[in-house]
Design an enzyme around this catalytic site. Structure first.
Site, PDB file in Angstrom:
ATOM      1  N   ASP A 246      85.375   6.068 109.616  1.00  0.00           N
ATOM      2  CA  ASP A 246      83.934   6.326 109.580  1.00  0.00           C
ATOM      3  C   ASP A 246      83.469   6.215 111.028  1.00  0.00           C
ATOM      4  O   ASP A 246      83.334   5.107 111.551  1.00  0.00           O
ATOM      5  CB  ASP A 246      83.204   5.297 108.696  1.00  0.00           C
ATOM      6  N   ASP A 316      77.644  10.287 104.605  1.00  0.00           N
ATOM      7  CA  ASP A 316      76.955   9.007 104.379  1.00  0.00           C
ATOM      8  C   ASP A 316      75.513   9.141 104.880  1.00  0.00           C
ATOM      9  O   ASP A 316      74.614   9.469 104.099  1.00  0.00           O
ATOM     10  CB  ASP A 316      77.727   7.894 105.113  1.00  0.00           C
TER      11      ASP A 316
HETATM   12  P1  PGA Z   1      75.869   0.230 107.333  1.00  0.00           P
HETATM   13  O1  PGA Z   1      77.335   0.746 107.596  1.00  0.00           O
HETATM   14  O2  PGA Z   1      75.860  -0.515 106.065  1.00  0.00           O
HETATM   15  O3  PGA Z   1      75.584  -0.625 108.537  1.00  0.00           O
HETATM   16  O4  PGA Z   1      74.998   1.458 107.300  1.00  0.00           O
HETATM   17  C1  PGA Z   1      78.172   1.206 106.591  1.00  0.00           C
HETATM   18  C2  PGA Z   1      78.526   2.657 106.775  1.00  0.00           C
HETATM   19  O5  PGA Z   1      78.058   3.321 107.734  1.00  0.00           O
HETATM   20  O6  PGA Z   1      79.278   3.187 105.972  1.00  0.00           O
HETATM   21 ZN    ZN Z   2      79.171   5.265 107.052  1.00  0.00          ZN
END
Ligand code: PGA
Ligand code: ZN
Length: 418
Positions: A246, A316
């Protein structure tokens, strides 16, 4: 069964920041609770996480307003209803909020209630949460598969200062056939990796998601270390354990330029795709999440054209679990997999709708935690309930991560018994 009480508390998440925990009591006296997580590399299109902004408490991060909304208007809406009434409770809460991103009552308030109602629904039916969630998702409740975890063993980006620009280097035990084996392989690899890093004099302290966060001075070095750890733990890279990334590219994107300061390089969207293509040739990477920034639809389309047939292109920040954005992505051919984070959209019903739309176009599902988590294991049940191929719930350390793996072990055991 009737809901008789609903209330909430301000509690702490794994980063020591306030979050919302809701409690619900049923007519038979049974009591359940649910806690919402919180992101750090939050997408700009996510539902609104309501924080107090009162700098005399928790640097403005308090959630007393969201808690108050649960204790007053949401309790008024929900108490007296039946716990099986998930869809109408969710849609009534959204209507009561009345804003596009749930900014009035707070997505954190709504999700806490939505989750706790689901948990109560399962208790009222004397069934397991994953089975109840399968029922809500209109899926068979007599056959389940367990997700393969993507385990984030090296943290960077916003989750680990001083490490890489890329946010998550994950190992995926694709060759393991049970959850018991997946968890064991992951843990063995995590410890093998720690030993390699320690032997070479690197820090083995962990980042927000429980992975190591050494300063390796390159965005590709963590991939090399992950490969070495796979071999050192006695597994074969690719066939036993694959890799996933990711990159969380929204975090290093400004004005059409992707800047990787750890490497001292800058890429155009197209150059970034070409560079990823070279990485995919060299390493056994099966999944690339947020490879381009949240509104760089063309960058994602380019990924699909270049390597979409052999890698999961996961949206995402791109999709934020939002049915409308997923629909856009499907029409544009911008991804082939959905990251599912209920707090990006605000209620369970909307989350299930997002999943349904993605599944309608044969998207792969990755149910995910947030970087700020609690001990609540709801997402483990959600992943099993909706039949997700993958779950992303951090490394093999820190209880708020490991508890999700432990819950999957419990579910596997339960499924074997019945
Ligand atoms: P976050 O990271 O919960 O800080 O957004 C998780 C992700 O990007 O998958
Ligand atoms: Zn992510």
């Amino acid at each position: 069964m009737k809901i008789t009480h609903l209330w909430a508390l301000e509690v702490l998440d794994s980063r020591g920041n306030p979050t919302v925990r809701a409690f619900l009591e049923l007519a038979n006296g049974a009591r359940v609770s649910a806690s919402v997580p919180s992101g750090a590399s939050t997408g700009v299109h996510e539902a609104h996480e309501l924080r107090d902004g009162d700098t005399t408490r928790y640097n403005g991060k308090g959630v007393l307003k969201a808690v108050e909304h649960v204790n007053t208007v949401l309790a008024e809406l929900v108490v007296g209803r039946d716990a099986s009434d998930q869809q109408t409770i969710d849609s009534d809460m959204i209507a009561l909020d009345g804003t596009q991103h749930l900014s009035r009552l707070g997505a954190n308030a709504l999700l806490a209630v939505s989750m706790v109602v689901a948990r109560a629904g399962a208790v009222a039916e004397h069934t397991s949460l994953y089975r109840y969630l399968a029922h809500l998702a209109d899926r068979p409740t007599n056959s389940f598969t367990l997700p393969t975890p993507m385990m984030n063993v090296l943290n960077g980006g916003k989750h680990a200062a001083g490490a890489s620009d890329f946010q998550e280097y994950m190992i995926v035990p694709v060759g393991a056939t049970s959850m018991i084996e997946r968890v064991r392989w992951g843990s063995e690899l995590f410890h093998a990796l720690g030993k390699i890093l320690a032997d070479e004099g690197f820090q083995t302290t962990v980042g927000d998601e429980g992975g190591y966060a050494p300063s390796l001075h390159s965005n590709t070095a963590p991939l090399d270390y992950a490969l070495r750890a796979i071999t050192a733990a006695g597994y074969t890279p690719g066939t036993d354990i694959a890799l996933a990334l990711d990159t969380a590219a929204s975090e290093f994107y400004v004005n059409d330029v992707y800047t990787l300061s750890t490497d001292g390089t800058e890429y155009s969207p197209q150059e970034l795709t070409d560079w990823y293509a070279r990485l995919l040739e060299k390493y056994p990477i099966i999944s690339l999440e947020d490879g381009h920034a949240q509104d760089d639809w063309a960058g994602f389309q380019d990924e699909i054209k270049t390597f979409g047939s052999r890698v999961n292109i996961v949206g995402d920040d791109l999709f934020v679990t939002n049915p409308k954005r997923i629909q856009t992505g499907i029409e544009m051919g911008a991804a082939n997999a959905l990251l599912v984070k209920p707090n990006q959209i605000g209620t369970l019903t909307q989350t299930l709708e997002a999943i349904k739309i993605a599944r309608g176009s044969d998207y792969t599902l990755v149910v995910s935690h947030r970087s700020g988590e609690t001990a609540d294991t709801f997402i483990a049940d959600l992943a099993v309930g909706v039949g997700a191929e993958y779950i992303k719930t951090g490394s093999l350390s820190r209880s708020e991560r490991v508890e999700k793996y432990n819950r999957l072990l419990e579910i596997e055991r339960e499924l074997a018994r019945f």
